[in-house]
Scaffold this motif. Structure first.
Motif, PDB file in Angstrom:
ATOM      1  N   ASP A  53       0.811  -1.229   0.000  1.00 39.15           N
ATOM      2  CA  ASP A  53       0.000   0.000   0.000  1.00 39.15           C
ATOM      3  C   ASP A  53       0.840   1.274   0.000  1.00 39.15           C
ATOM      4  N   THR A  54       2.054   1.194   0.526  1.00 39.22           N
ATOM      5  CA  THR A  54       2.882   2.398   0.637  1.00 39.22           C
ATOM      6  C   THR A  54       4.001   2.472  -0.409  1.00 39.22           C
ATOM      7  N   HIS A  55       4.069   1.494  -1.285  1.00 42.89           N
ATOM      8  CA  HIS A  55       5.165   1.460  -2.261  1.00 42.89           C
ATOM      9  C   HIS A  55       4.902   2.444  -3.409  1.00 42.89           C
ATOM     10  N   PRO A  56       5.913   3.237  -3.784  1.00 41.43           N
ATOM     11  CA  PRO A  56       5.704   4.251  -4.843  1.00 41.43           C
ATOM     12  C   PRO A  56       5.309   3.666  -6.198  1.00 41.43           C
ATOM     13  N   ILE A  57       5.786   2.489  -6.531  1.00 43.63           N
ATOM     14  CA  ILE A  57       5.421   1.899  -7.830  1.00 43.63           C
ATOM     15  C   ILE A  57       3.950   1.492  -7.836  1.00 43.63           C
ATOM     16  N   VAL A  58       3.495   0.938  -6.720  1.00 43.05           N
ATOM     17  CA  VAL A  58       2.079   0.562  -6.620  1.00 43.05           C
ATOM     18  C   VAL A  58       1.212   1.818  -6.700  1.00 43.05           C
ATOM     19  N   ARG A  59       1.662   2.877  -6.056  1.00 43.47           N
ATOM     20  CA  ARG A  59       0.920   4.145  -6.131  1.00 43.47           C
ATOM     21  C   ARG A  59       0.837   4.652  -7.573  1.00 43.47           C
ATOM     22  N   LYS A  60       1.927   4.461  -8.311  1.00 49.70           N
ATOM     23  CA  LYS A  60       1.940   4.872  -9.722  1.00 49.70           C
ATOM     24  C   LYS A  60       0.925   4.047 -10.520  1.00 49.70           C
ATOM     25  N   SER A  61       0.885   2.746 -10.261  1.00 55.98           N
ATOM     26  CA  SER A  61      -0.098   1.877 -10.926  1.00 55.98           C
ATOM     27  C   SER A  61      -1.520   2.313 -10.596  1.00 55.98           C
ATOM     28  N   LYS A  62      -1.762   2.574  -9.319  1.00 56.69           N
ATOM     29  CA  LYS A  62      -3.103   2.961  -8.874  1.00 56.69           C
ATOM     30  C   LYS A  62      -3.540   4.283  -9.498  1.00 56.69           C
ATOM     31  N   LYS A  63      -2.585   5.172  -9.696  1.00 54.48           N
ATOM     32  CA  LYS A  63      -2.896   6.497 -10.259  1.00 54.48           C
ATOM     33  C   LYS A  63      -3.503   6.382 -11.652  1.00 54.48           C
ATOM     34  N   ARG A  64      -3.075   5.367 -12.413  1.00 54.33           N
ATOM     35  CA  ARG A  64      -3.651   5.160 -13.749  1.00 54.33           C
ATOM     36  C   ARG A  64      -5.144   4.828 -13.659  1.00 54.33           C
ATOM     37  N   LEU A  65      -5.555   4.253 -12.548  1.00 56.44           N
ATOM     38  CA  LEU A  65      -6.935   3.798 -12.387  1.00 56.44           C
ATOM     39  C   LEU A  65      -7.802   4.755 -11.573  1.00 56.44           C
ATOM     40  N   ARG A  70     -11.606   5.229  -8.167  1.00 56.18           N
ATOM     41  CA  ARG A  70     -11.374   5.839  -6.861  1.00 56.18           C
ATOM     42  C   ARG A  70     -10.807   4.834  -5.845  1.00 56.18           C
ATOM     43  N   HIS A  71     -11.479   4.610  -4.698  1.00 56.33           N
ATOM     44  CA  HIS A  71     -10.880   3.794  -3.642  1.00 56.33           C
ATOM     45  C   HIS A  71     -10.828   2.298  -3.975  1.00 56.33           C
ATOM     46  N   TYR A  72     -11.385   1.888  -5.100  1.00 49.94           N
ATOM     47  CA  TYR A  72     -11.263   0.486  -5.521  1.00 49.94           C
ATOM     48  C   TYR A  72      -9.976   0.236  -6.309  1.00 49.94           C
ATOM     49  N   ASP A  73      -9.208   1.304  -6.590  1.00 55.42           N
ATOM     50  CA  ASP A  73      -8.014   1.150  -7.420  1.00 55.42           C
ATOM     51  C   ASP A  73      -7.008   0.153  -6.817  1.00 55.42           C
ATOM     52  N   GLY A  74      -6.876   0.133  -5.498  1.00 56.94           N
ATOM     53  CA  GLY A  74      -5.939  -0.787  -4.853  1.00 56.94           C
ATOM     54  C   GLY A  74      -6.345  -2.239  -5.005  1.00 56.94           C
ATOM     55  N   VAL A  75      -7.637  -2.514  -4.891  1.00 61.93           N
ATOM     56  CA  VAL A  75      -8.150  -3.878  -5.063  1.00 61.93           C
ATOM     57  C   VAL A  75      -7.873  -4.353  -6.486  1.00 61.93           C
ATOM     58  N   ILE A  76      -8.122  -3.469  -7.441  1.00 61.05           N
ATOM     59  CA  ILE A  76      -7.907  -3.823  -8.855  1.00 61.05           C
ATOM     60  C   ILE A  76      -6.429  -4.107  -9.116  1.00 61.05           C
ATOM     61  N   ILE A  77      -5.540  -3.256  -8.599  1.00 62.41           N
ATOM     62  CA  ILE A  77      -4.106  -3.466  -8.817  1.00 62.41           C
ATOM     63  C   ILE A  77      -3.663  -4.801  -8.213  1.00 62.41           C
ATOM     64  N   ASP A  78      -4.172  -5.151  -7.035  1.00 60.72           N
ATOM     65  CA  ASP A  78      -3.845  -6.451  -6.430  1.00 60.72           C
ATOM     66  C   ASP A  78      -4.179  -7.586  -7.392  1.00 60.72           C
ATOM     67  N   ILE A  79      -5.336  -7.506  -8.020  1.00 62.29           N
ATOM     68  CA  ILE A  79      -5.780  -8.550  -8.954  1.00 62.29           C
ATOM     69  C   ILE A  79      -4.920  -8.537 -10.215  1.00 62.29           C
ATOM     70  N   LEU A  80      -4.657  -7.354 -10.742  1.00 64.20           N
ATOM     71  CA  LEU A  80      -3.843  -7.252 -11.967  1.00 64.20           C
ATOM     72  C   LEU A  80      -2.428  -7.772 -11.727  1.00 64.20           C
ATOM     73  N   TYR A  81      -1.863  -7.454 -10.576  1.00 71.05           N
ATOM     74  CA  TYR A  81      -0.514  -7.938 -10.266  1.00 71.05           C
ATOM     75  C   TYR A  81      -0.490  -9.463 -10.155  1.00 71.05           C
ATOM     76  N   ASP A  82      -1.561 -10.063  -9.622  1.00 72.65           N
ATOM     77  CA  ASP A  82      -1.625 -11.527  -9.585  1.00 72.65           C
ATOM     78  C   ASP A  82      -1.649 -12.106 -11.001  1.00 72.65           C
ATOM     79  N   HIS A  83      -2.254 -11.369 -11.928  1.00 73.14           N
ATOM     80  CA  HIS A  83      -2.240 -11.811 -13.327  1.00 73.14           C
ATOM     81  C   HIS A  83      -0.803 -11.921 -13.838  1.00 73.14           C
ATOM     82  N   TYR A  84      -0.008 -10.914 -13.564  1.00 81.11           N
ATOM     83  CA  TYR A  84       1.375 -10.929 -14.061  1.00 81.11           C
ATOM     84  C   TYR A  84       2.212 -12.004 -13.356  1.00 81.11           C
TER      85      TYR A  84
END
Length: 196
Positions: A53-65, A70-84
């Motif tokens: 949650d506090t990592h700058p790269i994750v924040r950069k990913s979330k910013k695209r979304l 809005r506040h669901y961006d973190g949940v989505i990034i968690d799922i997308l990262y599991d894809h990779y």
């Protein structure tokens, strides 16, 4: 991070995997009845979430979304990262991904009695849809996002995030690859701390 990453970052310790997986199904400090290894898994899960949650790269990913979700961006990034992680599984593990997933489902099934109710409810859907394995495909991720949107009574619009994934596919993948190396290092350090 989402399910696959949490399980993977637990290493080969089955009880640690269980703890890391069930942590979201527990509130506060209500886990003292579990074995010490499961408790370590719960603490590892929380450390992983905090680090993510506090990592700058994750924040950069979330910013695209963020503007769209809005506040669901973190949940989505968690799922997308599991894809990779699933898509590039052979980079991170010598085990076959489907075998890894089936062994984990078997582990949870054989420890069903100790699972929190929230996890007991989730497990049949997870096994039936073979989520951990199907994260590797866009269709699998789209299915997860559609399911998550339904859980929010269609308020999150997470089902639309497959479009964002396709538009920014390489950017998200580059973010994940760099971030995951940092997360693996941090998780190993946390495991050392927990085992002292």
């Amino acid at each position: 991070m989402n399910y696959l990453a949490h399980i993977y970052l637990s290493g080969d310790n089955d009880e640690l995997k269980i703890g890391n997986f069930i942590a979201d199904g527990l509130s506060g400090n209500k886990y003292s009845h579990f074995s010490s290894e499961i408790q370590k898994g719960i603490l590892l899960h929380r450390k992983i979430d905090s680090f993510t949650d506090t990592h700058p790269i994750v924040r950069k990913s979330k910013k695209r979304l963020h503007p769209r979700y809005r506040h669901y961006d973190g949940v989505i990034i968690d799922i997308l990262y599991d894809h990779y992680l699933a898509k590039n599984w052979s980079t991170y593990s010598t085990h076959d991904l489907n075998d890894f997933a089936q062994q984990f489902y078997n582990l949870l099934t054989s420890n069903h009695d100790i699972l929190p109710e929230k996890i007991k409810h989730l497990l049949p859907f997870m096994i039936k849809g073979n989520w951990l394995y199907n994260y590797r495909t866009l269709e699998g991720i789209e299915s997860v996002l559609i399911g998550m949107n339904k859980r929010t009574k269609n308020q999150s619009k997470m089902n639309l995030a497959i479009e964002d994934l396709q538009i920014h596919y390489k950017d998200f993948e580059n973010d994940f690859t760099t971030f995951f190396e940092d997360l693996r290092t941090a998780s190993l350090e946390q495991l050392k701390t927990l085992n002292r």
